[in-house]
Write an enzyme that holds these catalytic residues in place. Structure first.
Site, PDB file in Angstrom:
ATOM      1  N   ARG A 269      -0.741 -59.456 -10.284  1.00  0.00           N
ATOM      2  CA  ARG A 269      -0.228 -58.084 -10.290  1.00  0.00           C
ATOM      3  C   ARG A 269      -1.071 -57.208 -11.208  1.00  0.00           C
ATOM      4  O   ARG A 269      -1.391 -57.596 -12.318  1.00  0.00           O
ATOM      5  CB  ARG A 269       1.233 -58.071 -10.784  1.00  0.00           C
ATOM      6  CG  ARG A 269       2.128 -58.903  -9.890  1.00  0.00           C
ATOM      7  CD  ARG A 269       3.578 -58.828 -10.328  1.00  0.00           C
ATOM      8  NE  ARG A 269       4.384 -59.664  -9.436  1.00  0.00           N
ATOM      9  CZ  ARG A 269       5.690 -59.832  -9.542  1.00  0.00           C
ATOM     10  NH1 ARG A 269       6.356 -59.192 -10.488  1.00  0.00           N
ATOM     11  NH2 ARG A 269       6.342 -60.596  -8.690  1.00  0.00           N
ATOM     12  N   ARG A 284       3.658 -60.618 -20.123  1.00  0.00           N
ATOM     13  CA  ARG A 284       3.248 -59.840 -18.958  1.00  0.00           C
ATOM     14  C   ARG A 284       1.758 -60.048 -18.717  1.00  0.00           C
ATOM     15  O   ARG A 284       0.930 -59.519 -19.445  1.00  0.00           O
ATOM     16  CB  ARG A 284       3.565 -58.354 -19.192  1.00  0.00           C
ATOM     17  CG  ARG A 284       3.406 -57.464 -17.976  1.00  0.00           C
ATOM     18  CD  ARG A 284       3.826 -56.033 -18.280  1.00  0.00           C
ATOM     19  NE  ARG A 284       5.217 -55.943 -18.695  1.00  0.00           N
ATOM     20  CZ  ARG A 284       6.249 -55.852 -17.845  1.00  0.00           C
ATOM     21  NH1 ARG A 284       6.039 -55.791 -16.560  1.00  0.00           N
ATOM     22  NH2 ARG A 284       7.478 -55.800 -18.313  1.00  0.00           N
ATOM     23  N   GLU A 356      13.971 -60.645 -18.619  1.00  0.00           N
ATOM     24  CA  GLU A 356      14.059 -61.035 -17.219  1.00  0.00           C
ATOM     25  C   GLU A 356      13.223 -62.296 -16.970  1.00  0.00           C
ATOM     26  O   GLU A 356      12.057 -62.370 -17.362  1.00  0.00           O
ATOM     27  CB  GLU A 356      13.540 -59.896 -16.344  1.00  0.00           C
ATOM     28  CG  GLU A 356      13.478 -60.263 -14.871  1.00  0.00           C
ATOM     29  CD  GLU A 356      12.789 -59.184 -14.039  1.00  0.00           C
ATOM     30  OE1 GLU A 356      12.617 -58.059 -14.535  1.00  0.00           O
ATOM     31  OE2 GLU A 356      12.427 -59.482 -12.887  1.00  0.00           O
ATOM     32  N   SER A 359      14.542 -62.711 -10.567  1.00  0.00           N
ATOM     33  CA  SER A 359      15.113 -61.579  -9.854  1.00  0.00           C
ATOM     34  C   SER A 359      15.479 -62.084  -8.470  1.00  0.00           C
ATOM     35  O   SER A 359      14.617 -62.588  -7.753  1.00  0.00           O
ATOM     36  CB  SER A 359      14.073 -60.468  -9.787  1.00  0.00           C
ATOM     37  OG  SER A 359      14.660 -59.259  -9.377  1.00  0.00           O
ATOM     38  N   ARG A 398       7.411 -67.259 -18.383  1.00  0.00           N
ATOM     39  CA  ARG A 398       8.539 -66.817 -19.206  1.00  0.00           C
ATOM     40  C   ARG A 398       9.470 -67.979 -19.516  1.00  0.00           C
ATOM     41  O   ARG A 398      10.120 -67.981 -20.569  1.00  0.00           O
ATOM     42  CB  ARG A 398       9.270 -65.669 -18.510  1.00  0.00           C
ATOM     43  CG  ARG A 398       8.411 -64.412 -18.503  1.00  0.00           C
ATOM     44  CD  ARG A 398       9.135 -63.164 -18.072  1.00  0.00           C
ATOM     45  NE  ARG A 398       8.202 -62.029 -18.080  1.00  0.00           N
ATOM     46  CZ  ARG A 398       8.534 -60.788 -17.744  1.00  0.00           C
ATOM     47  NH1 ARG A 398       9.782 -60.505 -17.371  1.00  0.00           N
ATOM     48  NH2 ARG A 398       7.630 -59.821 -17.788  1.00  0.00           N
TER      49      ARG A 398
END
Length: 432
Positions: A269, A284, A356, A359, A398
């Site tokens: 990403r 990230r 998070e 999701s 994560r």
RNA sequence: GGAGAGAUGUCCGAGUGGUCGAAGGAGCUUGACUCGAAAUCAAGUGAGCUCUGCGAAGGGUUCCUAGGGUUCGAAUCCCUAUCUCUCCUCCA
């Protein structure tokens, strides 16, 4: 020939029949281009009108064409010539509709592709800060020292400097025990989902084409978030993309459903628009690993299957003994293609907050329509669009952070969670 | 990289200019037979758009990988792209 029937995008029937509901849902989502709904409605009407006209011209042409073989065989030369000229005129008339229909359809398609999915009616109002906590599991671990953040704990084993040297910002190298931890987390998750939750493991390409990216909703609107190759292929931002597209343009059998797949892939990403966010640590990255869960369900079971999928993802955290909470995302925080989304947030004691880690969403028939993923009921005649669901099960990086921060000890070593011991072959790792 | 072959419905597979939405088979559905099942027999069974209709249903139109072209007319002829296969070359 000059118009294809399939409208592979936002449901135009929904716009015509429930325009107010669509507009209300888009407002709630804070979709900027509400006016597009009205524009689309006008174009849909215009398209119908043009198609009706051009089809009746075509019908006339087809009707007269049927006389042709007979006339060619036994007509006089004059009759042949007359019919040919008549048909030529009809053909020109039919062709005269082409540019108009094509222009309307192109304009309409572009608009329909840019309208996000209809939100579930019960989506909470608001944005990022209005997520609704649904449940929590476990408790925050207590420390008799001040817990550190993961990058502080892993100064020698998480190496963003070398990542930057090799590639650039937001890339990292993992060393020794953390490289191993990253690897075994992937295996632990895949094993759990395939052995205990009934998923079939799949292995997919990590680069995909435009059609694939369009079906799941990344294109055409979010090209700037993707890494692209010089061959017009894109690096996948999530396994959702290749796995959901496995059944693009297929008709599934009801008795095979729901289909449950899990896949490990790296994810790429650009993080456009997140420049200031999470610049330190492993939170990230432009490239990260993820195990993804994807389902294809009948419409009536998608809500129940979403809850099961969510629970399957949560189960990884429970097995790792990591405290977490589940939140329902508010309308404006949901993804473009999603109708309903739950996030799982894991507790990070070093940061002192929930982050998070998964999701889980229902896309209802939105991706299915864009990708023409359908099914036929046993004994039934009609085909229907399936519902697609997916969720992280879980983000590996994560999870690694969560393990490190939650299981840290005063001396800087990390206790290995029970469930990972068979995989790691030890009870403690030392990341410093 | 060089040479050739191919892409047809849920699946397999015929079909080289009009009467082809498309033979045949499998699968599926229904019925018959059977105590039941299997086997057998019979019938049915693609999708999208659009119009008429309360509906049941019916009409029109489009779709034989995709996009262009030739023709009064294209699954069928031509061009391009994509993908698949075979042979050669190369390669982890």
């Amino acid at each position: 020939m000059f118009f294809k029937g399939e409208r592979k995008m936002f449901d135009s029937r929904l716009i015509m029949e429930q325009k107010e509901r669509v507009i209300a849902a888009m407002r709630k989502r804070n979709f900027k281009d509400i006016a597009l709904i009205e524009t689309a409605a006008g174009l849909i009407e215009k398209r119908k009108r043009l198609i009706t006209e051009s089809e009746s011209a075509r019908a006339q042409q087809n009707k007269r064409s049927k006389d042709m073989p007979q006339v060619m065989k036994s007509g006089t030369p004059e009759e042949k010539k007359a019919l040919q000229e008549e048909l030529k005129a009809l053909a020109e008339q039919v062709k005269s509709f082409q540019p108009g229909v094509k222009a309307v359809e192109e304009e309409l398609d572009a608009i329909l592709l840019s309208i996000p999915n209809l939100l579930a009616d019960d989506a909470p109002e608001g944005g990022e800060d209005n997520a609704v906590e649904v449940k929590t599991w476990g408790a925050k671990p207590q420390f008799d020292f001040t817990p550190k953040e993961h990058d502080d704990l892993c100064k020698k084993t998480i190496d963003p400097e070398r990542g930057a040297k090799l590639t650039g910002a937001r890339f990292s190298v993992l060393w020794g025990p953390l490289a191993t931890l990253e690897r075994v987390l992937i295996q632990f998750m895949l094993d759990t989902h395939t052995r205990h939750h009934g998923y079939t493991e799949v292995w997919t390409p990590f680069m995909v084409n435009r059609a694939t990216m369009t079906a799941t909703g990344q294109l055409p609107k979010f090209e700037e978030d993707l890494f692209k190759t010089t061959d017009d292929l894109f690096l996948i931002p999530t396994a959702e993309v290749p796995v959901t597209n496995l059944h693009r343009d297929e008709v599934l059998r009801e008795e095979d459903m729901p289909l449950r797949y899990c896949a490990y892939t790296p994810c790429f990403r650009r993080e456009a628009g997140n420049y200031g966010k999470d610049t330190k640590g492993y939170i990230r990255q432009h490239q990260f690993n993820k195990v993804e869960l994807v389902k294809f369900t009948r419409p009536e079971e998608s809500d129940a299957e979403l809850m099961k999928l969510l629970d399957d993802a949560e189960d990884i955290l429970r097995r790792l003994g990591l405290h977490y909470r589940v939140v329902r995302l508010a309308a404006q925080d949901q993804g473009f293609s999603s109708s309903k989304t739950f996030d799982i947030e894991v507790w990070l004691p070093g940061q002192g907050r929930y982050r998070e880690i998964s999701s889980c969403s229902s896309f209802t028939d939105y991706q299915a329509r864009r990708g023409q993923i359908r099914f036929k009921r046993t004994g039934g005649k009609a085909t229907e669009l399936v519902h697609t669901l997916n969720g992280s099960g879980l983000a590996i990086g994560r999870t690694l952070i969560a393990v490190v921060e939650n299981y840290q000890r005063a001396d800087g070593s990390i206790a290995v969670p029970e469930a990972l011991r068979p995989y790691l072959g030890c009870e403690v790792i030392n990341p410093a």
